[in-house]
Design an enzyme around this catalytic site. Structure first.
Site, PDB file in Angstrom:
ATOM      1  N   ASN A 114      76.773 -58.507   7.907  1.00  0.00           N
ATOM      2  CA  ASN A 114      77.221 -57.027   7.236  1.00  0.00           C
ATOM      3  C   ASN A 114      77.703 -57.992   6.060  1.00  0.00           C
ATOM      4  OD1 ASN A 114      75.069 -56.149   7.784  1.00  0.00           O
ATOM      5  ND2 ASN A 114      76.663 -54.076   8.479  1.00  0.00           N
ATOM      6  N   GLU A 115      78.541 -58.998   6.680  1.00  0.00           N
ATOM      7  CA  GLU A 115      79.509 -60.072   5.336  1.00  0.00           C
ATOM      8  C   GLU A 115      78.997 -60.287   4.643  1.00  0.00           C
ATOM      9  OE1 GLU A 115      78.968 -60.188   9.106  1.00  0.00           O
ATOM     10  OE2 GLU A 115      81.157 -58.953   9.727  1.00  0.00           O
ATOM     11  N   GLU A 145      63.573 -55.863   3.430  1.00  0.00           N
ATOM     12  CA  GLU A 145      63.799 -55.609   5.259  1.00  0.00           C
ATOM     13  C   GLU A 145      65.048 -55.035   4.812  1.00  0.00           C
ATOM     14  OE1 GLU A 145      64.931 -58.374   8.976  1.00  0.00           O
ATOM     15  OE2 GLU A 145      65.668 -59.450   6.919  1.00  0.00           O
ATOM     16  N   GLN A 178      58.324 -62.240  12.702  1.00  0.00           N
ATOM     17  CA  GLN A 178      59.028 -62.969  12.115  1.00  0.00           C
ATOM     18  C   GLN A 178      59.468 -64.363  12.194  1.00  0.00           C
ATOM     19  OE1 GLN A 178      62.721 -61.500   9.416  1.00  0.00           O
ATOM     20  NE2 GLN A 178      63.317 -60.192  11.378  1.00  0.00           N
ATOM     21  N   GLY A 179      59.816 -65.592  11.245  1.00  0.00           N
ATOM     22  CA  GLY A 179      60.341 -66.725  11.759  1.00  0.00           C
ATOM     23  C   GLY A 179      61.319 -66.900  10.246  1.00  0.00           C
ATOM     24  N   SER A 191      64.465 -67.358  11.040  1.00  0.00           N
ATOM     25  CA  SER A 191      66.077 -67.929  11.578  1.00  0.00           C
ATOM     26  C   SER A 191      65.205 -69.162  12.705  1.00  0.00           C
ATOM     27  CB  SER A 191      66.992 -67.117  12.508  1.00  0.00           C
ATOM     28  OG  SER A 191      67.442 -65.772  12.348  1.00  0.00           O
TER      29      SER A 191
END
Lengths: 397, 343, 397, 343
Positions: free
Chosen positions: A380-381, A261, A125-126, A128
């Protein structure tokens, strides 16, 4: 409530278990995030595919068994219980495939899905970029229109690409409208990593494996519609790239993937129940040696209970999906819970190991891996913001 | 009443901090992973400065300082993740040997080893024969304190089985002793062993506090720079509060470490509980700081190219070494008169 | 480090202990936050004053002993160890007095401080308003200039005023400049609660005691300078009100008080060590009955360690203050730590009590009281912002 | 496989929710503090609806439902903090009596009491003679399951010592039994006692989940309205994240409660561990929700004029009743084969 499996489901479980018992490699393969381990994992993926266990819930035409979601749960439970290898194909199967099923053309589905399930194409996966992590909409990699050649020219840098150095293809977002801000003007591209202008550089992850890569695109050409092109060699290469969904609509396509995801398909409860079972074994072993304090035992108890809770919660989710209700933002509940549960399970094990905890072994390795859970797929934030705003209805600001 | 370092202690600490920042930058720690787990540029400078001999009596070539002088320096070793055995050799072994110096049997050898420690030789105490021993492969000797016997062993006296630690600079080994010179038995051996064990615990606690401070400083700097959603990540309340909590945990662990050093220096009868409390809170605070630092860094903290992992992995390892949190609590239960074995 | 007390300090401790042992009421007084309990507590306050224990660190002229900060710590330790009554005068002594010492005129100091230490004047604080809790700068109570009578006319509502229904005076912020926003244009007023136009309504706190009050001001006159007025009856009444510090400078005066509230003087370590000692007693008692599991024992151990850590940290703070270093924003460290420690100490005790935990008793009562700690004097959320921004240096936004 | 309530169960639950919101608003709970700890308007309506007799066999005048039908209704009782003994009498006693119905000794009396329960009489099970018993002063009888003996006792058979609970609606008493009718002994008594004890635990767990949900709803509503610093308090990330965590805790406790009900209904051999897990997580989740709710409310939550405390205090009490978290963990340790008594 009906917690019984049907005869068909029980037979399915039996079939899984028998095959896995006979075929799961022993001793376990080296990490799939190292170059040599990856090769061994590819062999395993192909064995899975040949026995039609690679993608049980997919249509038979694409290499699956048309299995129900319940059967998928059973398969996952057996898979982890058997201690079978990690799925190095998971980013394609679990993250990209749902978007192809939802947004792909028939040609794209017919081309990509069988090649994915057979581990012919290997997808990373691209998402980030150096300056777009949690803030995915800050993507700056761009795609410029090339009308002459009928396609797009991609330039930019992707990073934290899991197993990128070993894969053949990348899926990701590129900015096709330089004027549009944030999540507008992005398009979802499929890019062959052997295309001209692509450079991949592997680098080390926390656990020391070369599990990450940076992918640099420098004027990489991706055609609009490779499937309509004449059947020469150049076109065949092109056929491995393209656009998923509409131009400028990449955000919607990506969000469908991101939900997947975070949600059900990425982390089946079988995985945590298997870890909890191994934790229990470790605790019993220590107990037998008279080395298990009550407080340590309680940490095991709490982690075990939470693994059970996660499994039950998922049964509820699956019931809802099977009956046509969307889990929606509740998938953020799931992601927060399983990722922090995974950390607690491994921490409890390390605490049991005491001064041996630092030594190389499955628990420390698993702990390092678990620590990525609260970070990737939206920290998780971010997930807690989503829970607060979309589930609880708190004001956005 | 005064609960603060003296001006002299502060000066010494600052000098050591300057030296270590210079001689033990993250790249040196990284190099120690690929090398033999040592940063000799830093070690040699500490030897020259007298830090390794700080606790060795002046008669044996040392500075004759106390726990209170040296523990703040071990915090500094933690801050830079120096892998070298300053705490084990210069602190724990030096003090333990001190208990032997006047003894007829072991005194001569103890004086000899004390002088060698001050000059930079490494003598590693072994108080738990089963646990992996960090830095064993480069040790010059072992102060074997097991089963009410103290034995001075050379590398030739032992068999080493190297182990892989999550922290590549620690390079631990399990050690089996075949021979060596018995230098104490009975009560004296127990005193020596206990002196070593308490200092190993407090030394690890001091390093953990330094590691915690450093990880939080790195994280504060990173989240102040890193932009997401158009603002620095550190301006988000969720990030601020996580870091505030971790900073508080580390800040309140430090005085417990100081107290333990003070109690050991003054042979306080409550020293045992102070040592356990110090190691407990230093371990939990450093683990807390590590967890928060990783989470606030996001993916970059999860890579080995970035420096955070060097500090984080050391914190994990030290939190379990020489008294993991459960062992500390178990000791405190006993010290506080709580059997706690009812159900 | 030098952890020995001097001979003078040891003698001071001995004198405290002897007096307290002889004088602390037994059985304990009823809660000072009930009307009848408050009266009993007032008697105690006057006995403390008569023996010069009410304000040991104050100058002798104001009823103190000129004791050092170290002696103050010793006094507090002995006070809580002896199980002496809560200080119903604490809001005056600990919150208002530091501001009078810093900002008051000589006349104000000479008038108010002795009356405060002798429990003649009983002060409650008037910070919070219905819409200004954590956000203190949102105060809307106003003071309008009355040049004719040489003073101000106060109107507005204060709330969450601890023991307001039993006190004689209120200190608080009122808006003197209607044009100025937020923390500008506020003035720090001293208001006698028997002044014309003041209405006080008590209401119940979590623990059921009438510990809170709302204070309504309706055109309440407060003179500029009561001390210069002629000595008639009206002026004597007026002499009990006025302004502390400069007009429009109330925020600075209040912040000095707020720092004091969060910092050292409000929560001396002796209080938590005494609670930890009682918790240990309870645990040992349960242990003797074979009813103390290891996990419960560990909770006691952890709380005990934290009470020790707090005591040590405070010794460091006091060392710094004695040597002229300001603790500054570190007082926010303290407030977060002691308030959450207090909750943990009481929770551990309730866990030991098990099914008896719900019953009326000192631990449940203490738990309810402890729960206010993370809320009052600036919620711990505000404190964490302060720690992050002012101690760690994170960006404000 | 289906892990969800049936449509009928959902309909029944919704009907009960509507009824309770109407008959048991916070003011009614408040009135129960000053009265006898009962909300008779709600109780009578539940009796009329058949809820109290839901688990009583049809032959004895009940509806003959199962644990799975009734547990969701107890969640509703928790949501409104109904103080009346629906779980104790209509759930625990009704099921326990079921085990007695065919017995020669106790069957007649059991059938009689089953019918009375369905009609609204209160029969409180006593499984731990030492613990304070909520609602004892208004009970019509006691199902005394202690020391392998089951005794049906009337109020005249017992001495009550009323106690003050932090929750003024609970009005507990310690109960000493002087006389009564022995209706079972030995194995049968153990079966009856165990049936009662398990249902008391699951009943409390269900109420706790309902209380947790309700407190969070109150808090979300409050922080969405309450303005500080010019914005709703609920727009601060620190408030959002606390509430998100508490909501997750409650959401993941609920399925454990459902599973326990299912296992009891189907006499699953693992029912014991499921009951302990349900009570453990319901207790910790409700306590978590209470703590976060109070903190996010600020001072207003700290007053008795505001409603939050009615729910919070119930949650505190129930979290300790019928198996506090440590007792649940102790049971789970045994169930999972972990003695855990080494140090």
């Amino acid at each position: 409530m009906d917690l019984r499996w049907s005869d068909t489901e029980l037979a399915f479980r039996e079939e899984c278990r028998t095959w896995l018992n006979a075929n799961v490699p022993s001793p376990p393969l080296a990490s799939g995030d190292t170059r040599s381990g990856f090769a061994a994992h590819l062999e395993w993926e192909r064995a899975l595919h040949d026995a039609r266990w690679a993608v049980v819930s997919w249509p038979e035409a694409y290499g699956g068994r048309d299995a129900s979601l319940w059967e998928w749960l059973i398969f996952e439970e057996e898979y982890y219980r058997a201690g079978a290898p990690q799925r190095v194909t998971q980013n394609g199967i679990f993250l990209l495939a749902p978007s192809i099923f939802e947004f792909g053309t028939v040609e794209q589905q017919d081309h990509y899905l069988p090649r994915m399930s057979s581990a012919t194409d290997l997808w990373c996966q691209g998402w980030s970029e150096p300056n777009a992590g949690s803030d995915l909409a800050a993507v700056t990699s761009r795609a410029v229109r090339d009308d002459a050649d009928g396609g797009w020219r991609l330039t930019g840098q992707k990073t934290w690409t899991t197993r990128g150095a070993f894969c053949t293809h990348l899926f990701g977002l590129f900015r096709t409208d330089a004027e549009a801000v944030r999540h507008r003007g992005l398009t979802y591209f499929l890019v062959p990593l052997d295309a001209e202008g692509v450079t991949v550089r592997g680098f080390g992850r926390l656990d020391g494996d070369e599990g990450f890569a940076e992918v640099f695109c420098d004027d990489v050409f991706v055609p609009d519609n490779p499937f309509g092109a004449p059947a020469d060699a150049a076109a065949a290469a092109m056929a491995r790239g393209g656009i998923l969904g509409e131009v400028h609509q990449g955000w919607s396509v990506a969000m469908a993937t991101a939900t997947s995801e975070r949600g059900l398909t990425l982390r089946s409860p079988g995985r945590f129940q298997a870890t909890a079972a191994r934790l229990l074994d470790l605790a019993r072993e220590r107990d037998g040696e008279g080395r298990l304090g009550e407080a340590l035992a309680d940490r095991v108890v709490d982690a075990w209970v939470d693994a059970e809770a996660y499994a039950l919660y998922t049964l509820g989710d699956v019931t809802g999906i099977v009956e046509g209700r969307s889990p929606g933002a509740r998938s953020s509940f799931n992601k927060i819970f399983w990722s922090e549960l995974d950390v607690r399970l491994h921490e409890a094990a390390l605490d049991l190991l005491g001064s041996d905890a630092e030594l190389d072994g499955p628990w420390m390795k698993g702990y390092e891996f678990a620590l990525s859970g609260p970070i990737y797929a939206g920290t998780n934030e971010i997930q807690r913001n989503i829970v607060a705003e979309r589930v609880l209805g708190l004001p956005r600001k | 009443m005064r609960f603060e370092l003296t001006d002299e202690q502060v000066d010494l600490r600052d000098a050591v901090r300057g030296l270590l920042e210079d001689r033990c930058p993250p790249d040196a720690v990284r190099a120690a992973w690929d090398g033999d787990g040592r940063v000799r540029a830093a070690w040699d400078a500490l030897v020259e400065m007298g830090v390794l001999g700080a606790l060795v009596p002046e008669s044996a070539g040392g500075l004759g300082m106390t726990d209170e002088d040296v523990v703040p320096l071990l915090v500094e070793c933690g801050r830079v993740a120096l892998p070298d055995p300053v705490a084990a050799s210069g602190y724990a072994s030096a003090v333990a040997l001190g208990a032997l110096l006047d003894d007829l049997t072991g005194g001569g050898l103890a004086a000899d080893w004390s002088g060698r420690i001050a000059s930079g030789a490494v003598l590693l105490p072994v108080v738990d024969a089963g646990a992996p021993l960090a830095g064993a492969t480069t040790a010059d000797g072992f102060l074997w304190c097991v089963a009410d016997e103290v034995v001075l062993a050379t590398p030739e006296d032992v068999d080493l089985q190297p182990q892989r630690s999550v922290d590549g600079a620690r390079q631990p080994a399990t050690v089996v002793r075949r021979s060596g010179e018995v230098v104490a038995t009975g009560d004296l051996a127990r005193r020596v062993g206990s002196a070593a064990a308490e200092r190993l615990a407090v030394g690890a606690a001091a390093e953990l506090v330094g590691l915690g401070e450093r990880m939080l400083e790195m994280t504060v700097a990173y989240v102040g720079e890193r932009q997401q959603f158009g603002v620095p990540v550190g301006s988000f309340q969720a990030v601020k509060h996580q870091l505030a909590d971790a900073a508080i945990a580390v800040a309140f662990a430090m005085p417990l470490v100081w107290l333990a050093a003070h109690s050991l220096a003054h042979s306080d009868p409550d020293a045992g509980r102070h040592v356990a409390a110090a190691k407990l809170r230093a371990s939990t605070a450093a683990r807390h700081a590590a967890a928060v630092s990783l989470q606030c860094h996001g993916a970059i903290g999860y890579t080995v190219e970035y420096d955070l992992h060097l500090f984080m992995k050391r914190a994990w390892a030290l939190s379990y070494e020489h008294g993991d949190p459960d062992a500390c609590r178990s000791r405190l239960r006993a010290e506080l008169g709580l059997a706690g074995n009812s159900r």
